[in-house]
Enzyme design. Structure first.
Site, PDB file in Angstrom:
ATOM      1  CE  LYS A 182      39.336  40.521  29.340  1.00 21.32           C
ATOM      2  NZ  LYS A 182      39.952  39.608  30.340  1.00 21.32           N
ATOM      3  NE  ARG A 242      40.027  36.323  37.513  1.00 21.76           N
ATOM      4  CZ  ARG A 242      40.442  37.119  36.515  1.00 21.76           C
ATOM      5  NH1 ARG A 242      40.477  38.418  36.673  1.00 21.76           N
ATOM      6  NH2 ARG A 242      40.820  36.608  35.362  1.00 21.76           N
ATOM      7  CE1 TYR A 272      28.730  71.473  40.084  1.00 22.45           C
ATOM      8  CE2 TYR A 272      29.960  70.143  38.503  1.00 22.45           C
ATOM      9  CZ  TYR A 272      28.768  70.703  38.947  1.00 22.45           C
ATOM     10  OH  TYR A 272      27.624  70.472  38.241  1.00 22.45           O
ATOM     11  CG  MET A 325      27.850  63.695  33.756  1.00 23.33           C
ATOM     12  SD  MET A 325      26.079  63.616  34.002  1.00 23.33           S
ATOM     13  CE  MET A 325      25.982  63.297  35.753  1.00 23.33           C
TER      14      MET A 325
HETATM   15  C1  LIG Z   1      41.304  39.487  30.021  1.00 22.99           C
HETATM   16  C2  LIG Z   1      42.016  38.195  29.977  1.00 22.99           C
HETATM   17  C3  LIG Z   1      43.124  38.029  29.138  1.00 22.99           C
HETATM   18  C4  LIG Z   1      43.754  39.176  28.385  1.00 22.99           C
HETATM   19  O1  LIG Z   1      44.597  39.830  29.270  1.00 22.99           O
HETATM   20  P1  LIG Z   1      45.474  41.110  28.858  1.00 22.99           P
HETATM   21  O2  LIG Z   1      46.225  41.434  30.092  1.00 22.99           O
HETATM   22  O3  LIG Z   1      44.495  42.173  28.465  1.00 22.99           O
HETATM   23  O4  LIG Z   1      46.330  40.711  27.719  1.00 22.99           O
HETATM   24  C5  LIG Z   1      43.685  36.765  29.045  1.00 22.99           C
HETATM   25  N1  LIG Z   1      43.203  35.735  29.771  1.00 22.99           N
HETATM   26  C6  LIG Z   1      42.161  35.869  30.609  1.00 22.99           C
HETATM   27  C7  LIG Z   1      41.699  34.701  31.399  1.00 22.99           C
HETATM   28  C8  LIG Z   1      41.541  37.101  30.757  1.00 22.99           C
HETATM   29  O5  LIG Z   1      40.523  37.249  31.618  1.00 22.99           O
END
Ligand SMILES: *Cc1c(COP(=O)(O)O)cnc(C)c1O
Length: 365
Positions: free
Chosen positions: A36, A134, A256, A304
């Site tokens: 992802k 969640r 800055y 930046m």
């Molecule tokens: C992002 C995610 C993972 C991967 O988690 P890591 O801690 O990066 O290994 C696994 N399961 C779900 C549901 C996630 O959202």
């Protein structure tokens, strides 16, 4: 004419493949690759085919759009969408052979309707909320499904799934509590396998690792066992180009708001990396660059596009050289500590203004 950006991000795909193999060897089940957010910022179009070549046959993305991007890059592997399905998307899933993680009654209804439309059984994972509040079926929604199996007509639940909220803290009681809840949930679906472990979950006792682990961060070199030695191979190096060098007398302010003042005659290197490149402003006065292994403290505010380092006394350093901002001397986990965040945020924030160099790239299968 085109010019390469001045700073360079090196991504070691061979290290990612080695990390996947190490994680896969920790258990007897299957090990997916979580790609992802563009493979945690590192480039899903490179990472996914590399994982496939290493033997990975299960991929997770967050969004359907991400799944569509990697689908042509991973041959016959299974591609699953953690965020599940929204109205209007079912046909896109089925026509591209992508599987949703179903986390609510409306999603179950959408997938069952698609199965009916096509006149065939459709696979899906079914997620239960066991503690994070969640995503996933609540206890109430779960009972509705347990007591009305017709809701699942046409759906083959391949795995039940949940996500651990404290997997990186092995002694945390929530791990066992979540395990008990998902085990009870799984008993309602004979034949469905279990998907529980993320990266850190693979370092919990064996019952947490079956049957389909979902590591992301550890593939990319983030330590899944905070406080203990990182068993993974580092993946990312960032080299920031020095575009100015100056000598300043004691009492001179840098950057800055003058939040750093030289106490001695100092040599300041200005590097072409800033918070727009994911080098967080919170690192102001907190991090180091390295030249040939010698640390150079970050001094003054990160701005930046520029960051300043105190390179006083570092021999052989010249305009146009680079400082190592991520690499063997300072890992994403180290930088995260300095910025009061985690390695995940460091990686996913890495910007688009780097020359990206991939080690060990493979063609799509
Ligand atoms: C992002 C995610 C993972 C991967 O988690 P890591 O801690 O990066 O290994 C696994 N399961 C779900 C549901 C996630 O959202």
């Amino acid at each position: 004419m085109s010019f390469a950006p001045p700073s360079r991000l090196t991504i070691d795909l061979d290290a990612i493949a080695a990390n996947w193999r190490l994680l896969d060897a920790r258990h007897t089940g299957q090990t997916a690759g979580v790609v992802k957010a563009n493979a945690y910022g590192l480039g899903a179009a490179y990472v996914a085919p590399k994982l496939f070549a290493a033997g990975c046959r299960n991929f997770f993305t967050a969004h359907l759009s991400e799944a569509l991007t990697i689908r042509p890059l991973v041959g016959d592997a299974t591609v699953m969408v953690l965020h599940g399905i929204l109205p209007g998307e079912a046909e896109i899933f089925t026509s591209h052979d992508i599987i949703p993680v179903l986390s609510s009654l409306p999603e179950i209804a959408l997938w069952a309707a698609e199965a009916k439309r096509l006149g065939r059984t459709l696979p899906a994972l079914l997620q239960a909320d066991t503690g994070m509040s969640r995503l996933g079926l609540s206890a109430e929604e779960s009972h509705i499904v347990f007591n009305n199996r017709a809701l699942l007509d046409g759906i083959n639940i391949t795995h039940v799934m949940t996500h651990l909220m404290n997997a990186e803290i092995p002694e945390h009681p929530s791990n066992e509590a979540q395990y008990q809840r998902i085990a009870a949930f799984q008993r309602q679906f004979p034949g469905a396998k279990l998907s529980l472990a993320n990266s850190s979950g693979l370092f919990l006792p064996p019952k947490f690792t079956s049957d389909l682990a979902r590591p992301g961060a550890a593939l990319y070199g983030i330590n899944p066992t905070p406080g203990r030695l990182n068993p993974l191979t580092p993946v990312v190096q960032l080299h920031g180009r020095i575009i100015a060098l100056r000598e300043i007398p004691p009492g001179t302010e840098v950057g800055y708001n003058g939040v750093w003042t030289a106490r001695r005659p100092s040599r300041i290197a200005t590097v072409a990396v800033g918070y727009a490149d994911g080098y967080f402003r919170a690192l102001t006065n907190q991090a180091f660059g390295y030249f040939d292994g010698t640390p150079a403290p970050l001094v003054g505010r990160v701005s930046m596009d520029l960051t300043t380092f105190d390179v006083t006394g570092i021999a052989n350093l010249n305009l146009g050289d680079s400082l190592e901002l991520l690499g063997p001397h300072g890992t994403p986990d180290d930088l995260a500590r300095a910025a009061n965040t985690n390695g995940y945020e460091i990686l996913t924030a890495l910007g688009a203004r780097y020359q990206r160099h991939y080690i060990g790239a493979v063609p799509r299968p």
